[in-house]
Design a protein around this motif. Structure first.
Motif, PDB file in Angstrom:
ATOM      1  N   GLY A 111      17.268  -7.159  -1.769  1.00 32.34           N
ATOM      2  CA  GLY A 111      16.806  -7.521  -3.108  1.00 32.34           C
ATOM      3  C   GLY A 111      15.315  -7.753  -3.171  1.00 32.34           C
ATOM      4  O   GLY A 111      14.727  -7.770  -4.254  1.00 32.34           O
ATOM      5  N   LEU A 112      14.683  -7.962  -2.015  1.00 27.28           N
ATOM      6  CA  LEU A 112      13.235  -8.141  -1.928  1.00 27.28           C
ATOM      7  C   LEU A 112      12.642  -6.921  -1.237  1.00 27.28           C
ATOM      8  O   LEU A 112      12.973  -6.633  -0.075  1.00 27.28           O
ATOM      9  N   ILE A 113      11.795  -6.195  -1.935  1.00 29.22           N
ATOM     10  CA  ILE A 113      11.233  -4.952  -1.414  1.00 29.22           C
ATOM     11  C   ILE A 113       9.711  -5.010  -1.478  1.00 29.22           C
ATOM     12  O   ILE A 113       9.131  -5.932  -2.059  1.00 29.22           O
ATOM     13  N   HIS A 114       9.074  -4.003  -0.864  1.00 28.55           N
ATOM     14  CA  HIS A 114       7.612  -4.009  -0.852  1.00 28.55           C
ATOM     15  C   HIS A 114       7.003  -2.669  -1.260  1.00 28.55           C
ATOM     16  O   HIS A 114       5.868  -2.627  -1.710  1.00 28.55           O
ATOM     17  N   CYS A 115       7.760  -1.585  -1.106  1.00 26.75           N
ATOM     18  CA  CYS A 115       7.181  -0.252  -1.283  1.00 26.75           C
ATOM     19  C   CYS A 115       7.954   0.537  -2.336  1.00 26.75           C
ATOM     20  O   CYS A 115       9.138   0.839  -2.124  1.00 26.75           O
ATOM     21  N   PRO A 116       7.332   0.895  -3.449  1.00 26.82           N
ATOM     22  CA  PRO A 116       8.053   1.664  -4.471  1.00 26.82           C
ATOM     23  C   PRO A 116       8.469   3.049  -3.989  1.00 26.82           C
ATOM     24  O   PRO A 116       9.499   3.569  -4.420  1.00 26.82           O
ATOM     25  N   TYR A 117       7.688   3.641  -3.101  1.00 24.94           N
ATOM     26  CA  TYR A 117       8.055   4.964  -2.597  1.00 24.94           C
ATOM     27  C   TYR A 117       9.246   4.895  -1.650  1.00 24.94           C
ATOM     28  O   TYR A 117       9.995   5.860  -1.508  1.00 24.94           O
ATOM     29  N   CYS A 118       9.422   3.747  -0.995  1.00 27.99           N
ATOM     30  CA  CYS A 118      10.558   3.556  -0.092  1.00 27.99           C
ATOM     31  C   CYS A 118      11.824   3.150  -0.837  1.00 27.99           C
ATOM     32  O   CYS A 118      12.931   3.528  -0.446  1.00 27.99           O
ATOM     33  N   HIS A 119      11.682   2.360  -1.889  1.00 25.30           N
ATOM     34  CA  HIS A 119      12.845   1.752  -2.529  1.00 25.30           C
ATOM     35  C   HIS A 119      12.898   1.917  -4.047  1.00 25.30           C
ATOM     36  O   HIS A 119      13.896   1.529  -4.668  1.00 25.30           O
ATOM     37  N   GLY A 120      11.849   2.466  -4.650  1.00 22.87           N
ATOM     38  CA  GLY A 120      11.775   2.501  -6.103  1.00 22.87           C
ATOM     39  C   GLY A 120      12.944   3.208  -6.764  1.00 22.87           C
ATOM     40  O   GLY A 120      13.503   2.725  -7.759  1.00 22.87           O
ATOM     41  N   TRP A 121      13.345   4.345  -6.243  1.00 24.20           N
ATOM     42  CA  TRP A 121      14.444   5.107  -6.843  1.00 24.20           C
ATOM     43  C   TRP A 121      15.739   4.298  -6.842  1.00 24.20           C
ATOM     44  O   TRP A 121      16.507   4.319  -7.807  1.00 24.20           O
ATOM     45  N   THR A 172       7.057  -7.707  -3.364  1.00 30.96           N
ATOM     46  CA  THR A 172       5.868  -8.446  -2.970  1.00 30.96           C
ATOM     47  C   THR A 172       5.200  -7.754  -1.795  1.00 30.96           C
ATOM     48  O   THR A 172       5.798  -6.910  -1.128  1.00 30.96           O
ATOM     49  N   SER A 173       3.963  -8.117  -1.560  1.00 30.44           N
ATOM     50  CA  SER A 173       3.234  -7.598  -0.402  1.00 30.44           C
ATOM     51  C   SER A 173       3.296  -8.628   0.719  1.00 30.44           C
ATOM     52  O   SER A 173       3.144  -9.828   0.481  1.00 30.44           O
ATOM     53  N   SER A 174       3.545  -8.155   1.923  1.00 30.12           N
ATOM     54  CA  SER A 174       3.503  -9.035   3.089  1.00 30.12           C
ATOM     55  C   SER A 174       2.162  -8.863   3.789  1.00 30.12           C
ATOM     56  O   SER A 174       1.463  -7.868   3.574  1.00 30.12           O
ATOM     57  N   ARG A 175       1.816  -9.828   4.601  1.00 28.46           N
ATOM     58  CA  ARG A 175       0.672  -9.631   5.487  1.00 28.46           C
ATOM     59  C   ARG A 175       1.184  -8.903   6.718  1.00 28.46           C
ATOM     60  O   ARG A 175       2.188  -9.293   7.324  1.00 28.46           O
ATOM     61  N   LEU A 176       0.506  -7.838   7.094  1.00 28.45           N
ATOM     62  CA  LEU A 176       0.976  -6.951   8.146  1.00 28.45           C
ATOM     63  C   LEU A 176       0.244  -7.250   9.446  1.00 28.45           C
ATOM     64  O   LEU A 176      -0.979  -7.149   9.502  1.00 28.45           O
ATOM     65  N   GLU A 177       1.001  -7.612  10.473  1.00 27.10           N
ATOM     66  CA  GLU A 177       0.393  -7.990  11.751  1.00 27.10           C
ATOM     67  C   GLU A 177       0.973  -7.146  12.876  1.00 27.10           C
ATOM     68  O   GLU A 177       2.192  -7.174  13.140  1.00 27.10           O
ATOM     69  N   ALA A 178       0.114  -6.380  13.545  1.00 25.18           N
ATOM     70  CA  ALA A 178       0.555  -5.522  14.641  1.00 25.18           C
ATOM     71  C   ALA A 178       1.132  -6.341  15.790  1.00 25.18           C
ATOM     72  O   ALA A 178       0.620  -7.413  16.124  1.00 25.18           O
TER      73      ALA A 178
END
Length: 318
Positions: free
Chosen positions: A132-142, A230-236
């Motif tokens: 229910g919580l997503i970050h990327c419309p290209y990954c999950h928008g459809w 939402t956007s997450s902070r991305l940490e390698a």
């Protein structure tokens, strides 16, 4: 199936996602002794399917990785379950330590450990990640098209996300959450496209039967939503590289921290290469796989050059 780890390889690949497996596939097909060491913590594990990947659209992530593991093994590569705890220079190459006490040596390293998403600290938010919580419309928008979507702002880039998600639904709310100061011109863009803007701090995310029902504001207002973005902070994931002098640095986008590399994955430490999200924070599965293939080919060429130089030296010494 877990392959037995040998003492020495041409290349050890740390991380068994799309980038690591595709890099290992290239190397195994080049007749290199290669081992993939994978901790079994893929970033996309919560997702139901991989999207935007030609020929594999909608395939569950675990199934895609299982196919990749089989392809690497088909050409003699090893895929080993384990977590890498450290790496250091040794004998002209590298010694890689595993958390369970095992150690393996390699002439070259390909690091494809991906990243960790640091989510906003809002009660009730994290447990819905990837569903229910997503970050990327290209990954999950459809998959969430035409539903009631709420974008939770984390900073200036959230405006970009709000404009994108409007493409998939007309029922969009942007929660500024006291993290996004919208200039009049930016507010106008959202309002002009029918997007509601809700100011004020978020108290918690509410859910019923494991599904998001909406957002409760600190002032008491409840806004119904069935999907949040939402956007997450991305940490390698790169802490184990510290003894080699490789550290993460801030990504130019401001989205988080990555391991910098040249366009083919070569880092500042000779013999250490990176591919996938550990260096390209925004890369999707296809891009990560392609980067792994490129790095694998480049590593093989470097090994060819070293083998040739050694052969020439031996030839001259006759």
């Amino acid at each position: 199936m877990t392959d037995e780890l040998r003492e020495q390889y041409d290349v050890v690949v740390v991380g068994g996602g799309a980038a690591g497996l595709n890099g290992a596939l290239m190397l195994a097909r080049a007749r290199r002794a290669v081992a993939v060491i994978d901790a079994g913590e893929p970033r996309n594990a919560p997702a139901e399917g991989v999207h935007g990947l030609l020929g594999r659209e909608g395939m569950p992530p675990a199934e895609l990785l299982a196919i990749g593991r089989g392809e690497v093994r088909q050409y003699g590569g090893h895929v080993v379950d384990g977590a890498v705890s450290g790496a250091k220079a040794a004998d002209g190459g590298f010694a890689v330590a595993l958390a369970d006490g095992r150690e393996v040596k390699a002439r070259k390293l390909l690091v494809t450990t991906g990243l960790v998403d640091r989510l906003p600290e809002i009660p009730g938010l994290a447990e819905h990640w990837g569903r229910g919580l997503i970050h990327c419309p290209y990954c999950h928008g459809w998959e969430v098209r035409d539903r009631a979507i709420g974008v939770i702002a984390t900073g200036p880039m959230s405006m970009h996300g709000a404009l994108l998600f409007r493409q998939w639904t007309a029922d969009l709310v942007v929660f500024t959450n006291e993290r996004l100061a919208l200039p009049a011109e930016e507010r106008e863009k959202l309002i002009a496209r029918g997007t509601r803007i809700v100011d004020g701090a978020i108290e918690r995310i509410e859910a019923e039967d494991g599904r998001i029902t909406g957002v409760r504001l600190a002032g008491g207002e409840f806004v119904e939503r069935s999907v949040l973005a939402t956007s997450s902070r991305l940490e390698a994931r790169a802490g184990f590289l510290k003894d080699l002098g490789l550290k993460t640095v801030e990504h130019p986008s401001g989205a988080g921290e990555h391991v910098p590399a040249d366009p083919v994955g070569r880092t500042d430490v000779p013999g250490v290469w990176v591919a996938g999200n550990v260096t390209d924070l925004m890369g999707q599965v296809g891009a990560s796989a392609a980067a792994g293939a490129m790095a694998g080919a480049q590593i093989n060429m470097e090994l060819v050059n070293e083998d040739t130089a050694a052969a020439v030296a031996a030839y001259r010494a006759r």
